[in-house]
Each structure stands twice: as structure tokens, then as C-alpha cells.
Design an enzyme around this catalytic site. Structure first.
Site, short mmCIF file in Angstrom:
data_model
loop_
_atom_site.label_atom_id
_atom_site.label_comp_id
_atom_site.label_asym_id
_atom_site.label_seq_id
_atom_site.Cartn_x
_atom_site.Cartn_y
_atom_site.Cartn_z
N HIS A 212 0.82 -1.21 0.00
CA HIS A 212 0.00 0.00 0.00
C HIS A 212 0.86 1.27 0.00
O HIS A 212 0.34 2.38 0.11
CB HIS A 212 -0.90 -0.03 1.25
CG HIS A 212 -2.04 0.91 1.23
ND1 HIS A 212 -2.21 1.89 2.18
CD2 HIS A 212 -3.09 1.03 0.39
CE1 HIS A 212 -3.31 2.58 1.92
NE2 HIS A 212 -3.87 2.07 0.85
N LYS A 214 3.21 4.44 -1.07
CA LYS A 214 3.29 5.42 -2.16
C LYS A 214 4.61 6.16 -2.01
O LYS A 214 4.80 6.96 -1.08
CB LYS A 214 2.15 6.43 -2.09
CG LYS A 214 0.76 5.83 -2.33
CD LYS A 214 0.09 5.45 -1.05
CE LYS A 214 -1.38 5.10 -1.30
NZ LYS A 214 -1.91 4.13 -0.37
N ASP A 219 16.44 11.29 -8.11
CA ASP A 219 17.88 11.52 -7.99
C ASP A 219 18.41 11.35 -6.57
O ASP A 219 19.45 11.90 -6.22
CB ASP A 219 18.24 12.92 -8.51
CG ASP A 219 18.10 13.02 -10.03
OD1 ASP A 219 18.11 11.97 -10.69
OD2 ASP A 219 17.97 14.16 -10.54
N HIS A 385 -9.53 11.09 2.39
CA HIS A 385 -8.67 9.92 2.24
C HIS A 385 -7.31 10.16 2.89
O HIS A 385 -6.46 9.28 2.89
CB HIS A 385 -8.51 9.61 0.74
CG HIS A 385 -7.79 8.33 0.45
ND1 HIS A 385 -6.46 8.30 0.02
CD2 HIS A 385 -8.20 7.04 0.49
CE1 HIS A 385 -6.10 7.04 -0.19
NE2 HIS A 385 -7.12 6.26 0.09
N LYS A 387 -4.22 10.58 5.47
CA LYS A 387 -3.77 9.82 6.64
C LYS A 387 -2.74 10.68 7.37
O LYS A 387 -1.53 10.57 7.13
CB LYS A 387 -3.14 8.50 6.22
CG LYS A 387 -4.06 7.59 5.37
CD LYS A 387 -3.79 7.76 3.91
CE LYS A 387 -4.35 6.69 3.00
NZ LYS A 387 -5.64 6.18 3.19
N ASP A 392 0.42 17.30 19.70
CA ASP A 392 0.82 18.51 20.40
C ASP A 392 1.14 19.63 19.40
O ASP A 392 0.41 19.80 18.43
CB ASP A 392 1.98 18.22 21.35
CG ASP A 392 1.58 17.25 22.47
OD1 ASP A 392 0.36 17.11 22.72
OD2 ASP A 392 2.46 16.62 23.06
#
Length: 467
Positions: A212, A214, A219, A385, A387, A392
Site C-alpha cells: 500500500h 506510495k 535523484d 482519504h 492519513k 501537540d
């Protein structure tokens, strides 16, 4: 005669169900999951045997053995690329257990750029790819052959024609709709592209243990991580979930080496080779960043423990955004304890479903959370969607991890944990705007729901182990 044949088939199904139940009891990771599978397989093998073939397997020894054997080697390789630098004692004291658990480290001096929604994210990614001189590493759970997918395809082809090495990983199940022609076009142009699976040999029954993550690294200098995949829906172009709310992160500094390392481990499993690994630049920013790569090959349930540790670290504020709120007992208990400490605990979830069963389970957990004093909000403009987790006034995490069992125990995930007051302030501003476009969930949402809907929520929660 027909009755005898039918009876024989039923007997065979029940025997297979009992054998599968024995396998589930021994191999399923949690007692709850083992009990749910075993009960269904013994009593209703007609309905559960086939799903168990696809979802019940919990071992993939080849990947696990290689992952554990090469992890120290990859860490040593990454360390050799890095300038000597260490985080301050305060960072190590607060989050040292996370670093120790993951075999990772906080890197000082990172430059961070918060990317809000698809347009900002992919404009930044394409700009970086277009400037690549040596190597581009690309990994997504989903790649679609649509407008955005074709734009990504052309950008990668252009870099190959400019003499740049391009390596692409996509998940074989997450990108199941990706046509062969899309992949072949990239291969013919010189892009090295492969699907990820935990088993090198094709297994039509293996739906769990998806990658899952991404990741984009250009470079060895600029890295991207977050919640967005390659598809038009992530640009908010596909109703009824549009507009699509998501967040990504651009990183410059030594932490990019750890993004490379995560990609390299998966790439080596699939190809038997290592991709180009380039030295990152010296850090010129102010953030301390740890790359948290978690997955079911780890000896511990690292993703769940990652969240538990961050929740326990909160003293004033804990804001979380997640499309799927199906926490395990450890995470839910940590959230309750945070409320007792007087922490401002808020969770932002969607107001509309993309997966109905998960949405129903999320609604029930939202009700439980509200009763525990946790403030839960539903984002109104479209599907959320992102995450993101804010702790704090100085700590923020951006990544691919959801608060559900699939991320905790079944998926390979990655995120960036960042300690920096300036960056945390940016995240606070972003999340404050998100909460301003949400309505707060109350106990009445569940209590006034029709009986059948409430029943459906409880039934959906029974499927926690595979959600």
C-alpha cells in the site's frame, strides 16, 4: 443417486471446512480473527471456504526471510550514504521506542513541503520527475490508465529518453485494472516496471499482504510520501466521492535515503536486483524526520504499535484523519487513555463511503469513540482519504497508514514522522480547515439510526480481521 452425490459433496465441504478451520486456528494472527474464521468454516463452509482461500493465509515465508535477512544490510548501506548527524535528546527520548522498533532513525535538517490535495501533489511530483538527471523510483498501490495515469506514463517515458533510469513498482491487486498495454508501452520505452506480490510465483488466491506504499524518489534528493495514488479520482474528478481530500509530503534531506531503502527492499524481492541508490543531500531544513516503513513481514505488529506510541506521546492535542476508522483494542485503549489525560482528541472520518462494509464498521467505532469522550467529525465536502496525525505543537505524521486491521497487520505501509514546530503549525492550519468543513458526530447518529442499519454496523464489525 443425485441425493448421494449431493450428500457426498456436502460431506467433502464440511471436511474441508474443518481442515481449513484447523489451519486458521494455528495461523491467524489474532484470537478474534482465528475464532471468526474457525466458526464460519466449521458451521458455514459453503459461504466461508472460498473467502478463506483468498483472505485467510497469514504466511509468505520467502518474502519474510529475505526481508529480515537483508534489512540490516540495507540499513548499513543507507548509513554509508548519510552524513553524520543525529537528532537531539528530546526527540530521541519522546520517540526513541518507535525508532528502535523499526530499526530506523530520525534525521535532522529535513526540508518539508506539505502538499494539500491531488493538484498540488502531482504538480510537485511531475516537476521533480521532469528535472531528474539520474534516477526516478516510483511506487504506488494503484495506477490507473486514465488521464492522470497517462500523464505519469508520458513523464516517465520522457525521462527514459533523456537517459534517466526509471524503476516502477505497482501492487498487483491494487492495480488489477491496469491494462497490459499500459505496462508494455512503458517497457518498450525502457522503463523497468514490475507488479509487487509477496510470492514470486502467481497465486490467484493471495489477496492479502498488499503493498500500500506510495513512494517517489528523484535523484536520491527529493522524496514524496503520503496518501495519493495515480488516478483521476485522486484529483477529485470522479463523483460521487469528489471532491477528494488527501495529503502528501515532499522531503529533501538525508531521510530520502530511507525512502530509497524501502523501495529497494521491495524491488530486490521482485527482481533479485537493487535499483540505483544515490546519496541524498545534506539537510538544510529544520525538521527531524523518521521514515516509518511497516508491514506484515516485521517481527512485531509495527503499524499498530506506531500509532499506539504516538497516541501515548500526546499531552495536549491529538488530531487524526483517516478514511477507515476500525482501530484494534490497543489503539482504542490508547485513545481512551489520552482522553483521561486531558488531551484534545479528534478524529476526522468520511461522511460518504467508498467501501460500504468498512464505512458501516467505522460508524460503529465512531459511536464507541464518542461515548469514550473522543471527538469524531465527518468531513462534508467530499471523500476524505488523508492519513495525517498531529501530536501537540511539534509532531506530525503523513503517510499511507489507515487506522484499520489491514494497515495494522496485512499491508505494507510507509509514512514520515516529523518533529518540527513550523511544519506542525502548517499541519494544524490544514486540519483546522478540514474540521471547519465537518460536522461533529454525536451519540444520536447511532441511536436514531434505523434498526437494520444498526444491525448492519454490528455485522460489519465482525469482519474486522479482513477490513
Amino acid at each position: 443417486m443425485l441425493t448421494t452425490i449431493v450428500g457426498g459433496l456436502l460431506l467433502v465441504l464440511h471436511i474441508a471446512g474443518v481442515l481449513a478451520a484447523m489451519h486458521a486456528v494455528i495461523n491467524t494472527r489474532t484470537p478474534q480473527g482465528a475464532f471468526a474464521w474457525a466458526l464460519g468454516l466449521v458451521l458455514l463452509p459453503y459461504a466461508t471456504l472460498i473467502p478463506y482461500l483468498y483472505l485467510g493465509r497469514s504466511h509468505f515465508h520467502g518474502y519474510v526471510d529475505l526481508h529480515r535477512a537483508r534489512r540490516d544490510q540495507m540499513q548499513a548501506l543507507a548509513d554509508a550514504q548519510l552524513a553524520n548527524g543525529s537528532s537531539g535528546p528530546e526527540v530521541n527520548e519522546r520517540y526513541g521506542e518507535i525508532a528502535h522498533m523499526l530499526g530506523a532513525r530520525f534525521h535532522p535538517g529535513q526540508r518539508l513541503r506539505l502538499l494539500i490535495n491531488g493538484d498540488a501533489t502531482f504538480e510537485a511530483i511531475f516537476a521533480a520527475i521532469n528535472e531528474a538527471k539520474r534516477c526516478v523510483l516510483v511506487q504506488f498501490f494503484i495506477i490507473h490508465d486514465d488521464m492522470l495515469g497517462k500523464r505519469m506514463q508520458q513523464a516517465l517515458i520522457d525521462r527514459v529518453r533523456a537517459g534517466v533510469d526509471v524503476c516502477v513498482l505497482y501492487d498487483g491487486i491494487g492495480s488489477h485494472a491496469l491494462p497490459n498495454e499500459y505496462v508494455e508501452t512503458l517497457q518498450e520505452a525502457g522503463v523497468i516496471i514490475h507488479p509487487f506480490a509477496t510470492q514470486r510465483r502467481s497465486n490467484r488466491f493471495q489477496l492479502n499482504f498488499r503493498n500500500h506504499r506510495k513512494i517517489v524518489v528523484v535523484d536520491g534528493v527529493r522524496g514524496f510520501v503520503g496518501g495519493l495514488n495515480v488516478g483521476d479520482e485522486y484529483l477529485g474528478l470522479k463523483p460521487p466521492l469528489a471532491p477528494w481530500r488527501d495529503t502528501h509530503l515532499e522531503i529533501e534531506g538525508p531521510a530520502v535515503a530511507d525512502l530509497q531503502r524501502s523501495f529497494a527492499e521491495d524491488w530486490h524481492w521482485v527482481t533479485g536486483e537493487l535499483p540505483p541508490l544515490l546519496k541524498p543531500q545534506q539537510g538544510s531544513g529544520n525538521a527531524h524526520t523518521l521514515i516509518a516503513a511497516t508491514g506484515p513481514a516485521d517481527r512485531q505488529e509495527t503499524c499498530s504499535l506506531f500509532f499506539v506510541s504516538l497516541i501515548h506521546a500526546a499531552r495536549q492535542r491529538l488530531w487524526i484523519t483517516t478514511p477507515y476508522f476500525v482501530p484494534d483494542q490497543a489503539v482504542m485503549s490508547a485513545l481512551r487513555l489520552a482522553v483521561f489525560r486531558g488531551v484534545d482528541v479528534r478524529v476526522l472520518i468520511p461522511c460518504r463511503p467508498d467501501h460500504r462494509t468498512v464505512f458501516l464498521a467505522t460508524s460503529l467505532y465512531a459511536h464507541d469513540a464518542v461515548l469514550a469522550g473522543i471527538r469524531v467529525f465527518r468531513y462534508q465536502p467530499g471523500f476524505v482519504h488523508e492519513k495525517v496525525l498531529l501530536v501537540d505543537d511539534d509532531t506530525a505524521s503523513v503517510g499511507s497508514m489507515n487506522l484499520d486491521n489491514r494497515s495494522f497487520r496485512l499491508n505494507f505501509e510507509i509514512g514520515a514522522l516529523n518533529v518540527d514546530e513550523e511544519f506542525a503549525t502548517e499541519v494544524e492550519t490544514m486540519l483546522s480547515d478540514d474540521f471547519a468543513h465537518a460536522h461533529e458526530v454525536t451519540a444520536a447518529e447511532y441511536e436514531k439510526a434505523p434498526y437494520l442499519r444498526r444491525l448492519a454496523m454490528h455485522v460489519a464489525r465482525l469482519f474486522d480481521p479482513v477490513l
